[in-house]
Write an enzyme that holds these catalytic residues in place. Structure first.
Site: not given
Ligand code: PGA
Length: 255
Positions: A13-15, A99, A101, A171, A177, A216, A237-238
């Site tokens: 997930n590049w956000k 998600h 966020e 999640e 993150g 993470s 994500g990251g």
């Molecule tokens: P993260 O994000 O791996 O940077 O913690 C995961 C996500 O929000 O899908």
């Protein structure tokens, strides 16, 4: 040793990260490494403005390409939103729903989730339905209750025959993150709870739903997470933003 009945699913997930040229480079690199995709499914969830270009590069490969969000109607006065059919039109075959966020920063409400999940299924977009508890909820021992509530509402319009199109991502909000990952015990407990809940909801079709962990995920914890029988995949994500960190996660069993 884990005997898998469900194909492992590793999703990035590049956000709101990367730019057009770095996105395309990353897709080219990953595409060249995933073979015919028979042993695992790999996908990127891409900022919508890059979807058409990313899909064009991914075309002909098993790499999945998805949107990070969508609205549930096909058209209308919804400034700034995207219809499921629009995601399909630019090459997406999947979408993230709910998600953390979206829920927390953009205040998406619970009532939208069943409509979004239904709309994704109707548009032939494979949804990853995301759920997770906050730290306050976990500390108050409310994790299972909160997650079940999110499942109940999200799956309200899902029929048993839809189940195999859906994946669920657990999640924990406090692990996204932050560099903090849930312990293996916490993940195992929640994933088993979700699977049990699914049996109650869709019967035997519950076996077909993949349950991913996210929060993470890094090259150094991917293998242990995937070694759990209850974990069918990872939402990253990251660490999905660079080939150096994403490839070792995709190839978790080679490390
Ligand atoms: P993260 O994000 O791996 O940077 O913690 C995961 C996500 O929000 O899908």
């Amino acid at each position: 040793m884990t005997v898998r009945t469900r194909k492992p699913y590793i999703a990035g997930n590049w956000k709101m990260n990367l730019d057009r040229s770095r996105s395309l480079d990353l897709v080219k690199t990953v595409k060249g490494r995933i073979g015919d995709g028979s042993d695992r499914e790999v996908a990127f969830f891409v900022p919508s403005i890059y979807l058409a270009d990313v899909s064009a590069v991914a075309q002909g490969s098993p790499l999945g390409v998805g949107g990070q969000n969508m609205w549930y109607e096909d058209d209308g006065a919804c400034t700034g939103e995207l219809a499921p059919r629009m995601l399909r039109e630019v090459g997406a075959d999947r979408v993230l729903i709910g998600h953390s966020e979206r829920r927390h920063i953009f205040r998406e409400v619970e009532e939208w989730m069943p409509r979004k999940l239904r709309a994704a299924l109707d548009a032939d977009l494979q949804p990853i339905f995301c759920i997770g508890e906050t730290l306050t909820e976990r500390n108050a021992n409310r994790t299972d209750r909160v997650l079940k509530k999110q499942l109940e509402s999200g799956f309200d319009r899902v029929k048993p025959e839809d189940a195999h199109h859906i994946s669920i991502a657990y999640e924990p909000v406090w692990a996204i993150g932050t560099g903090e990952t849930a312990t293996l015990e916490q993940v195992d407990h929640v994933h088993a709870m979700i699977r049990k809940w699914l049996f109650g909801k869709v019967g035997g079709e519950a076996e077909t739903v993949r349950i991913l962990y996210g929060g993470s995920v890094k090259p150094d914890n991917a293998k242990a997470l995937m070694a759990l029988d209850t974990v069918d995949g990872l939402l990253v994500g990251g660490a999905s933003l660079q080939a150096e960190t994403f490839l070792p996660i995709i190839e978790y069993d080679a490390n």
